[in-house]
Design a protein around this motif. Structure first.
Motif, PDB file in Angstrom:
ATOM      1  N   ALA A 167       2.488  61.105  42.071  1.00 55.79           N
ATOM      2  CA  ALA A 167       3.292  61.214  43.291  1.00 55.79           C
ATOM      3  C   ALA A 167       2.527  62.003  44.355  1.00 55.79           C
ATOM      4  CB  ALA A 167       4.636  61.874  42.996  1.00 55.79           C
ATOM      5  N   GLY A 168       1.887  63.065  43.943  1.00 55.56           N
ATOM      6  CA  GLY A 168       1.128  63.869  44.881  1.00 55.56           C
ATOM      7  C   GLY A 168      -0.058  63.135  45.472  1.00 55.56           C
TER       8      GLY A 168
ATOM      9  N   ASP B 288       4.384  58.970  46.528  1.00 52.87           N
ATOM     10  CA  ASP B 288       5.608  58.305  46.068  1.00 52.87           C
ATOM     11  C   ASP B 288       6.510  59.313  45.357  1.00 52.87           C
ATOM     12  OD1 ASP B 288       7.623  56.735  45.056  1.00 52.87           O
ATOM     13  OD2 ASP B 288       6.303  55.302  44.048  1.00 52.87           O
ATOM     14  N   PHE B 289       7.308  60.025  46.155  1.00 53.08           N
ATOM     15  CA  PHE B 289       8.230  61.022  45.628  1.00 53.08           C
ATOM     16  C   PHE B 289       9.659  60.488  45.567  1.00 53.08           C
ATOM     17  CE2 PHE B 289       4.701  63.604  47.120  1.00 53.08           C
ATOM     18  CZ  PHE B 289       4.536  64.498  46.075  1.00 53.08           C
TER      19      PHE B 289
ATOM     20  N   ALA C 278       8.514  56.345  35.483  1.00 53.97           N
ATOM     21  CA  ALA C 278       7.206  56.447  36.133  1.00 53.97           C
ATOM     22  C   ALA C 278       7.103  55.408  37.245  1.00 53.97           C
ATOM     23  CB  ALA C 278       6.101  56.216  35.103  1.00 53.97           C
ATOM     24  N   GLN C 279       6.264  55.680  38.207  1.00 54.15           N
ATOM     25  CA  GLN C 279       5.989  54.728  39.267  1.00 54.15           C
ATOM     26  C   GLN C 279       5.332  53.474  38.672  1.00 54.15           C
ATOM     27  OE1 GLN C 279       4.911  57.919  39.104  1.00 54.15           O
ATOM     28  NE2 GLN C 279       5.246  58.968  41.041  1.00 54.15           N
ATOM     29  N   GLY C 280       5.746  52.309  39.176  1.00 54.15           N
ATOM     30  CA  GLY C 280       5.140  51.067  38.699  1.00 54.15           C
ATOM     31  C   GLY C 280       3.642  51.035  38.937  1.00 54.15           C
ATOM     32  N   ALA C 281       3.224  51.589  40.062  1.00 55.10           N
ATOM     33  CA  ALA C 281       1.800  51.596  40.376  1.00 55.10           C
ATOM     34  C   ALA C 281       0.987  52.413  39.374  1.00 55.10           C
ATOM     35  CB  ALA C 281       1.578  52.116  41.794  1.00 55.10           C
ATOM     36  N   LEU C 282       1.640  53.321  38.656  1.00 58.65           N
ATOM     37  CA  LEU C 282       0.932  54.067  37.618  1.00 58.65           C
ATOM     38  C   LEU C 282       0.485  53.123  36.503  1.00 58.65           C
ATOM     39  CD1 LEU C 282      -0.065  56.830  36.648  1.00 58.65           C
ATOM     40  CD2 LEU C 282       2.197  57.201  35.642  1.00 58.65           C
TER      41      LEU C 282
END
Length: 141
Positions: free
Chosen positions: A31-32, A36-37, A57-61
């Motif tokens: 996120a940092g 994407d927070f 978790a973010q999908g982009a992760l």
């Protein structure tokens, strides 16, 4: 067009994978980095009000984990190497904190004319569920 010797280091069926347990740190660090927070990622109380009922978790992760495996594949090419240049990924299911995910690429086809390797891409969780899938493309230089 004639076969290019630098594509010889790849064969249909070649595969590689990377596995990792997703932690609170991973989600906050990502996120940092990307900004994407969104609450479903960083706010437990907000996440409880969503259909996921807890933080994800973010999908982009997951795409980032596939990028790790693309790096493994790119490293197989002789100098000047190879670069990933396209990801067509669908998010199929959430990744919860504490899930262990495995990102896997398998070479599905080689396009000799375009110096391109096309990989089937999957990210699965510890239960075998597919959380992301699609195709990635590697340009051999």
């Amino acid at each position: 067009m004639a076969k290019r010797p630098h594509m010889d280091c790849y064969a249909v069926g070649d595969h590689a994978e990377f596995a990792k347990t997703v932690t609170d740190y991973d989600v906050y660090a990502f996120a940092g980095i990307v900004g994407d927070f969104y609450g479903v990622h960083v706010n437990e109380e907000y996440a409880k009000t969503t259909r996921f009922e807890r933080r994800i978790a973010q999908g982009a992760l997951s795409v980032g984990f596939l990028a790790t495996v693309m790096g493994y594949m790119a490293a197989k090419a002789p100098n000047p190497g190879a670069v990933s240049y396209r990801y067509d990924i669908t998010f199929n299911a959430p990744v919860y904190l504490g899930d262990t995910v495995t990102a896997r690429l398998e070479l599905a086809e080689k396009d000799e004319d375009r110096n391109t390797c096309v990989f089937n891409a999957t990210v699965t969780n510890q239960k075998g569920g597919v959380v992301a899938s699609g195709r990635t493309y590697l340009k051999v230089l």
